[in-house]
Design a protein around this motif. Structure first.
Motif, mmCIF file in Angstrom:
data_model
loop_
_atom_site.group_PDB
_atom_site.id
_atom_site.type_symbol
_atom_site.label_atom_id
_atom_site.label_comp_id
_atom_site.label_asym_id
_atom_site.label_seq_id
_atom_site.Cartn_x
_atom_site.Cartn_y
_atom_site.Cartn_z
ATOM 1 N N SER A 79 4.872 5.676 -4.859
ATOM 2 C CA SER A 79 5.292 5.649 -6.263
ATOM 3 C C SER A 79 4.293 6.368 -7.159
ATOM 4 N N ALA A 80 2.998 6.327 -6.798
ATOM 5 C CA ALA A 80 1.995 7.021 -7.606
ATOM 6 C C ALA A 80 2.279 8.509 -7.669
ATOM 7 N N TRP A 81 2.632 9.105 -6.542
ATOM 8 C CA TRP A 81 2.818 10.553 -6.533
ATOM 9 C C TRP A 81 4.278 10.964 -6.656
ATOM 10 N N SER A 82 5.187 10.005 -6.693
ATOM 11 C CA SER A 82 6.598 10.348 -6.911
ATOM 12 C C SER A 82 6.930 10.420 -8.395
ATOM 13 N N PHE A 83 6.608 9.354 -9.130
ATOM 14 C CA PHE A 83 7.007 9.351 -10.537
ATOM 15 C C PHE A 83 5.907 8.940 -11.504
ATOM 16 N N CYS B 174 0.832 -1.199 0.000
ATOM 17 C CA CYS B 174 0.000 0.000 0.000
ATOM 18 C C CYS B 174 0.870 1.254 0.000
ATOM 19 N N LEU B 175 1.837 1.283 0.870
ATOM 20 C CA LEU B 175 2.744 2.439 0.923
ATOM 21 C C LEU B 175 3.528 2.599 -0.380
ATOM 22 N N VAL C 71 -6.368 4.651 -5.538
ATOM 23 C CA VAL C 71 -7.641 3.978 -5.231
ATOM 24 C C VAL C 71 -7.375 2.542 -4.805
ATOM 25 N N VAL C 72 -6.474 1.870 -5.506
ATOM 26 C CA VAL C 72 -6.111 0.501 -5.112
ATOM 27 C C VAL C 72 -5.459 0.514 -3.742
ATOM 28 N N ALA C 73 -4.578 1.487 -3.487
ATOM 29 C CA ALA C 73 -3.910 1.598 -2.183
ATOM 30 C C ALA C 73 -4.916 1.890 -1.082
ATOM 31 N N VAL D 45 -7.916 0.659 -0.851
ATOM 32 C CA VAL D 45 -8.677 -0.554 -0.546
ATOM 33 C C VAL D 45 -7.847 -1.542 0.278
ATOM 34 N N ILE D 46 -6.560 -1.478 0.188
ATOM 35 C CA ILE D 46 -5.683 -2.464 0.831
ATOM 36 C C ILE D 46 -5.748 -2.441 2.366
ATOM 37 N N PRO D 47 -5.723 -1.291 3.063
ATOM 38 C CA PRO D 47 -5.707 -1.336 4.536
ATOM 39 C C PRO D 47 -6.895 -2.049 5.180
ATOM 40 N N PRO D 48 -8.145 -1.861 4.731
ATOM 41 C CA PRO D 48 -9.221 -2.642 5.354
ATOM 42 C C PRO D 48 -9.080 -4.144 5.116
ATOM 43 N N VAL D 49 -8.621 -4.514 3.922
ATOM 44 C CA VAL D 49 -8.406 -5.937 3.631
ATOM 45 C C VAL D 49 -7.303 -6.487 4.521
#
Length: 87
Positions: free
Chosen positions: A22-26, A16-17, A40-42, A44-48
């Motif tokens: 990476s989404a907002w870095s490059f 998730c991290l 959006v995918v990141a 969803v990951i913490p509740p799962v």
């Protein structure tokens, strides 16, 4: 069982991290839509990951299972209102 669930939890949260950073870095430099999709995918990951980390394994003792100590079990039953003891 606990160690495996904990390891999976940390792998999911690390992923998730990685996605978020990476989404907002490059990735945003190449495609803002892809960066938003990765976030959006990141999201969803913490509740799962929490559900996986907190699920009950076949050998785990559940919170309301008897512990085997009669005095402790009686005390918890009385607190939970399962049995009333008149003394």
């Amino acid at each position: 069982m606990y160690a495996r669930r904990r390891r999976i939890y940390f792998l999911l949260m690390g992923g998730c991290l990685f996605l978020f950073v990476s989404a907002w870095s490059f990735v945003r430099l190449l495609s803002v839509e892809a960066a938003v999709a990765m976030c959006v995918v990141a999201m969803v990951i913490p509740p799962v990951a929490a559900m996986i980390a907190n699920r009950r394994g076949p050998d785990d003792r559940w919170w309301d299972d008897p512990s085997g100590d009669p005095q402790s079990d009686e005390w918890w039953d009385e607190l939970d209102g399962k049995r009333r003891h008149d003394k």
